[in-house]
Design an enzyme around this catalytic site. Structure first.
Site, short mmCIF file in Angstrom:
data_model
loop_
_atom_site.label_atom_id
_atom_site.label_comp_id
_atom_site.label_asym_id
_atom_site.label_seq_id
_atom_site.Cartn_x
_atom_site.Cartn_y
_atom_site.Cartn_z
N GLU A 120 0.83 -1.20 0.00
CA GLU A 120 0.00 0.00 0.00
C GLU A 120 0.86 1.26 0.00
O GLU A 120 1.93 1.29 0.59
CB GLU A 120 -0.93 -0.01 1.22
N CYS A 133 3.48 8.49 1.51
CA CYS A 133 3.94 7.50 2.48
C CYS A 133 4.15 6.19 1.73
O CYS A 133 3.21 5.63 1.18
CB CYS A 133 2.86 7.36 3.56
N CYS A 140 5.87 -7.07 7.56
CA CYS A 140 6.98 -6.69 8.43
C CYS A 140 7.26 -7.85 9.38
O CYS A 140 6.33 -8.51 9.84
CB CYS A 140 6.61 -5.44 9.23
N CYS A 144 5.37 -5.36 16.19
CA CYS A 144 5.01 -4.41 17.24
C CYS A 144 3.53 -4.66 17.56
O CYS A 144 2.71 -4.83 16.65
CB CYS A 144 5.22 -2.97 16.77
N CYS A 147 0.58 -2.56 15.94
CA CYS A 147 0.66 -2.26 14.51
C CYS A 147 0.02 -3.36 13.68
O CYS A 147 0.35 -4.54 13.82
CB CYS A 147 2.12 -2.09 14.10
N CYS A 379 -1.44 5.62 9.87
CA CYS A 379 -0.28 4.86 10.35
C CYS A 379 -0.70 3.54 10.98
O CYS A 379 -1.62 3.50 11.78
CB CYS A 379 0.43 5.61 11.47
N1 SAH Z 1 8.56 0.17 10.51
C1 SAH Z 1 8.83 1.55 10.63
C2 SAH Z 1 8.05 2.41 9.66
C3 SAH Z 1 6.61 2.05 9.41
S1 SAH Z 1 5.49 2.29 10.74
C4 SAH Z 1 8.61 2.00 12.05
O1 SAH Z 1 8.09 1.23 12.85
O2 SAH Z 1 9.00 3.12 12.38
C5 SAH Z 1 5.20 4.06 10.71
C6 SAH Z 1 4.75 4.63 12.07
O3 SAH Z 1 3.40 4.24 12.37
C7 SAH Z 1 5.59 4.15 13.23
O4 SAH Z 1 5.91 5.20 14.11
C8 SAH Z 1 4.66 3.17 13.89
O5 SAH Z 1 5.03 2.96 15.20
C9 SAH Z 1 3.34 3.86 13.73
N2 SAH Z 1 2.19 2.99 13.95
C10 SAH Z 1 2.11 1.67 13.73
N3 SAH Z 1 0.88 1.21 14.06
C11 SAH Z 1 0.15 2.26 14.47
C12 SAH Z 1 -1.21 2.42 14.89
N4 SAH Z 1 -2.04 1.40 14.92
N5 SAH Z 1 -1.61 3.66 15.24
C13 SAH Z 1 -0.78 4.72 15.16
N6 SAH Z 1 0.51 4.63 14.74
C14 SAH Z 1 0.98 3.41 14.41
FE1 SF4 Z 2 6.95 -3.20 11.54
FE2 SF4 Z 2 4.70 -1.98 12.29
FE3 SF4 Z 2 6.68 -2.30 14.07
FE4 SF4 Z 2 6.98 -0.56 12.03
S1 SF4 Z 2 5.49 -0.42 13.70
S2 SF4 Z 2 8.48 -2.09 12.75
S3 SF4 Z 2 5.84 -1.63 10.38
S4 SF4 Z 2 5.49 -3.95 13.05
#
Ligand code: SAH
Ligand code: SF4
Length: 403
Positions: A120, A133, A140, A144, A147, A379
């Site tokens: 996406e 973006c 991934c 996390c 996420c 995000c």
């Molecule tokens: N993997 C990288 C970049 C992609 S995630 C990283 O983790 O930084 C981009 C941003 O979105 C990161 O700061 C991540 O922590 C945040 N993010 C992920 N899931 C989210 C959610 N459900 N709500 C708000 N921000 C989120």
């Molecule tokens: Fe991967 Fe989501 Fe964690 Fe970013 S926030 S490192 S995309 S699992």
């Protein structure tokens, strides 16, 4: 209201049994040179020919070799027989009520993976900028817990071409080429909203786990004879792959964002599990040492607001203390929920109280307004419908691809 504009807007899939012509759109200068050599272009002409192609692909955005008027007719014919200028296939294009656009893109299959993976890309227009973006991986490996992308298995790293092609495709769709004429379907955005001025590597994937390809793609994006997006307007976001942070600063020199989300290791271990490998102290040291960091080139710290988890005022104060001495910006991100997510977004009043503490410490306007929530483009909500594996299979992949 969500508007789904296109389903199968453009198919570049070959007829069954025929191989697609490999696209030149999104290639580096070195790769373009290699393709021209393979077509029999004389070594002494390579540089000139690469420059010609470069301008047509990255300045004009042409999608046919025919349009390349300063390239000899014979070479255009050879190029057309061997190659295309195709972008990834658009599976769907959605437009949010706030103007945010999200594309679900289907990539080509590879020799080892017959399932075409999907990624996406999101465009976020604002009054003073247009931010794209982009994704760096399919899924991934990092899991996390807040996420959505992390719940998808990693299918593979994107190639540099697939990363750069997301920019070309977005420019096609929003009419951000110099001679873009309104498409016949009349969907061009108003002129002021068409520009891609900023790029954030905040889509699917951990960009530092796909270092070389992301770096090469950002070189294409920043090339000032091509797409010309200044490195000051490109931001890589990482969950904290500490050993690669300094190298990224040296080799790519873009802006940096850190997904912090917690002020102490116990909680960060839970929310951002890579913290177990590279704890906060190491991460913050890497930030202090980031090449070029200064008050004019601050590091952004992203902090997702999770109700009852990390949103107390004591944590706001701890956050300020933790970042003391680092040239920093803080982005408080309201948690974007997804089906069956284990967390809730903090109450708005609590976000404001938290933001007050951060503001009083000298960090301006830190709350990031959620964009495109209605189309799941915000995000952490990026997750294509690519094949999902059971948890056991997923952890096997994560282990095998871990650095
Ligand atoms: N993997 C990288 C970049 C992609 S995630 C990283 O983790 O930084 C981009 C941003 O979105 C990161 O700061 C991540 O922590 C945040 N993010 C992920 N899931 C989210 C959610 N459900 N709500 C708000 N921000 C989120
Ligand atoms: Fe991967 Fe989501 Fe964690 Fe970013 S926030 S490192 S995309 S699992």
């Amino acid at each position: 209201m969500t508007v789904v504009l296109d389903q199968n807007a453009r198919s570049v899939s070959p007829e069954p049994g025929f191989a697609a012509k490999p696209s030149l759109a999104g290639l580096t200068r070195a790769d373009l040179a290699a393709q021209l050599l393979a077509l029999g272009v004389a070594q002494k002409n390579i540089r000139m020919r690469v420059n010609q192609l470069w301008r047509w692909i990255y300045v004009s955005g042409v999608t046919s070799f025919d349009a390349m008027s300063n390239v000899s007719k014979d070479l255009r014919t050879d190029l057309d027989q061997a190659h295309s200028l195709d972008r990834p296939e658009i599976v769907s294009e959605q437009v949010s009520e706030d103007g945010t656009r999200k594309w679900l893109l289907r990539l080509a299959t590879t020799a080892t993976d017959a399932t075409a993976p999907e990624i996406e890309t999101v465009y976020i227009p604002e009054a003073d900028r247009g931010t794209l973006c982009i994704s760096s991986q399919v899924g991934c490996t990092l899991n996390c817990t807040f996420c959505h992308t992390g719940t998808q298995r990693l299918v593979r790293n994107l190639t540099a071409q697939e990363i750069a092609a997301q920019i070309l495709l977005a420019r096609d769709r929003i009419g951000d080429w110099p001679d873009a004429s309104p498409p016949s379907d009349g969907r061009l955005l108003p002129a002021g909203e068409r520009k891609i001025t900023n790029i954030v590597l905040m889509g699917m994937g951990e960009p530092l786990y796909n270092f070389d390809n992301v770096r090469d793609a950002m070189e294409i994006a920043a090339d000032n004879e091509g797409l010309s997006v200044s490195k000051r307007r490109i931001t890589l976001s990482t969950s904290g792959v500490v050993p690669e942070i300094a190298r990224w600063g040296e080799e790519a020199a873009t802006m940096l964002a850190i997904s912090l989300h917690a002020t102490h290791d116990d909680l960060r271990d839970e929310l951002v599990p890579i913290n177990k490998k590279y704890p906060l102290e190491q991460l913050l040291q890497a930030c202090r040492d980031y090449p070029g960091v200064s008050n004019a080139k601050r590091i952004t710290f992203e902090y997702v607001m999770l109700k009852g988890m990390n949103d107390s005022l004591a944590e706001a104060k701890a956050l300020v203390r933790l970042l003391a001495g680092i040239p920093a910006k803080i982005n408080l991100i309201p948690f974007n929920s997804w089906p069956h997510s284990p967390y809730e977004c903090s109450d708005w009043e609590q976000i404001e109280r938290f933001a007050d503490v951060v503001n009083r410490a000298g960090y301006a306007s830190p709350v990031r307004t959620p964009r495109g929530r209605d189309i799941f483009a915000a995000c952490g909500q990026l997750k294509s419908e690519s094949v999902r594996l059971k948890a056991s299979e997923r952890s096997a992949i994560a282990t095998s691809t871990e650095h």
